[in-house]
Design an enzyme around this catalytic site. Sequence first.
Site, PDB file in Angstrom:
ATOM      1  N   ASN A   1       0.853  -1.184   0.000  1.00 49.92           N
ATOM      2  CA  ASN A   1       0.000   0.000   0.000  1.00 49.92           C
ATOM      3  C   ASN A   1       0.894   1.241   0.000  1.00 49.92           C
ATOM      4  O   ASN A   1       2.122   1.141   0.099  1.00 49.92           O
ATOM      5  CB  ASN A   1      -0.991  -0.010   1.168  1.00 49.92           C
ATOM      6  N   ARG A   2       0.290   2.411  -0.115  1.00 52.50           N
ATOM      7  CA  ARG A   2       1.096   3.627  -0.270  1.00 52.50           C
ATOM      8  C   ARG A   2       2.012   3.870   0.920  1.00 52.50           C
ATOM      9  O   ARG A   2       3.184   4.250   0.769  1.00 52.50           O
ATOM     10  CB  ARG A   2       0.184   4.843  -0.482  1.00 52.50           C
ATOM     11  N   LYS A   3       1.504   3.633   2.130  1.00 53.84           N
ATOM     12  CA  LYS A   3       2.315   3.853   3.338  1.00 53.84           C
ATOM     13  C   LYS A   3       3.511   2.895   3.361  1.00 53.84           C
ATOM     14  O   LYS A   3       4.648   3.305   3.638  1.00 53.84           O
ATOM     15  CB  LYS A   3       1.444   3.656   4.576  1.00 53.84           C
ATOM     16  N   GLU A   4       3.252   1.623   3.073  1.00 50.63           N
ATOM     17  CA  GLU A   4       4.345   0.637   3.059  1.00 50.63           C
ATOM     18  C   GLU A   4       5.378   0.977   1.984  1.00 50.63           C
ATOM     19  O   GLU A   4       6.589   0.866   2.206  1.00 50.63           O
ATOM     20  CB  GLU A   4       3.772  -0.758   2.806  1.00 50.63           C
TER      21      GLU A   4
ATOM     22  N   ASP B   1      -6.179  -7.995   0.926  1.00 48.97           N
ATOM     23  CA  ASP B   1      -6.235  -9.441   0.662  1.00 48.97           C
ATOM     24  C   ASP B   1      -6.956  -9.709  -0.649  1.00 48.97           C
ATOM     25  O   ASP B   1      -6.541 -10.556  -1.449  1.00 48.97           O
ATOM     26  CB  ASP B   1      -6.998 -10.162   1.791  1.00 48.97           C
TER      27      ASP B   1
END
Length: 490
Positions: free
Chosen positions: A205-208, A275
Amino acid sequence: MFDFDALSHAIVRQTVLCVGDLMLDEFVYGEVSRISPEAPAPVIAVQRTETNIGGAGNVARNIASLGARCIFVGLIGEDEAGAKLKAALSQEGLIESVLICDPERPTTRKVRFVSEHFSTHMLRADWELASPASADIEQKLIDAILPLLPRADIVLLSDYAKGVLTARVIRNVIDEARKLGKRVIVDPKSANFAIYRGATLLTPNRKEFAEATRSRADTEKSIADAAQDAMQLADCEAVLVTQGEHGMTLVPRKGEAIHVPAHPVKVRDVSGAGDTVAAVLAAALGAGADWETGLRMANAAAAVAVSKKGTAIVTSAELRRKILPHASLAAEEKIIAAGGDLASILLDWRKQGLRVGFTNGCFDILHPGHVKVLTAARGACDRLVVGLNSDASVKRLKGEGRPVQDERARAEVLAALEAVDLVAIFEEDTPIKLITQIKPSVLAKGGDYTRDQVVGHEIVEKSGGEVLLVEVLPGFSTTSLVDRARRGRA
């Protein structure tokens, strides 16, 4: 637009090997009734609870819900939560589960307290040991996974950093998969993308992604630029960055970045949306889809998932409805054959408090006069049912040589119109049985009829409905159109 149905049929023939962190997801739904006197915290009046297979297990369920077969490898503890997960997975017909038991650690369990009315998550309580599996358990995982690889069409690693996907497990799986020519998709948790080196696709995701690449990752360009370094580090073919309501950006090693905006949808719960994205990507790519097709499939699936409560699965039918234009769905979803199940649809509309309208006809050759009646009828109600004479009924009413088009063709043309919500085919000469069953609030016909000539007017008016007569367009008649066409051929 890609051929969704052909891809769906190909997905059903796929086997996905999914490895990752299994967890028990519990949702406690209720309403805030007051503030606790013991602490400044809300008190939830519990109304219901739900228990789901979560984490990588939810990935497996989403793979199976698309019709693909999933071989799932995960880790449980020797406890009640582990027993519940084992029992639940055994009931999934398309999932073959291989569960390693570690008596030294608890089964990961998450309990979420959610406002029923607002779908707001108020509190989450976790039971977990977020540390790598011991060397002994790690070896058991490797020994279980590697023999399964030859049976898989594609491999999916779902990393929640709960201990299953240690650096050694990841390395063994990716290296062996590459030897066998199997593609590997990784939904990563580690900020060190190098441990996934050799995977085909990473889906952070964007944060990761921002943490792993030390970039802002706040524009398509900044994501595309940072992804080049990430792909070099991880030796992968592509990176897909999910951005919630801002959509998804896929950056392939070769070719231009592809961005798709999120589908407009009322978000009810984002639990497990990642998921779903990983599962749909694995199933689609395993079935031969290209990057853009896989991306668009995953984006649509995410929209379906977040519109549901809890840890949700997405079916092929739901995905089809989200992807295909509405008219493409007409034949399947808007046509009821004679004697078909109209009652359940009507019941659902009534429960929603919708105003149901009705009109009918042969509609042998659809013309502007028909369209005017249909749109006027739909404007007077919330849902419009169109009664359509069957082929036998048209022949009795209009004579030999009619209908020009068979009932299925006529029904599909009607169903493709935005004004039409349902087409109900009937065998009788008049729609009186349909009108009696539907009891519409509005009964519409062309203005060439009088109120007393409209079949079923007394039934509708008796139940408080109205008869709507729509002014006809001069010069339009199916019979005259057919006659002109036949004279032209002569």
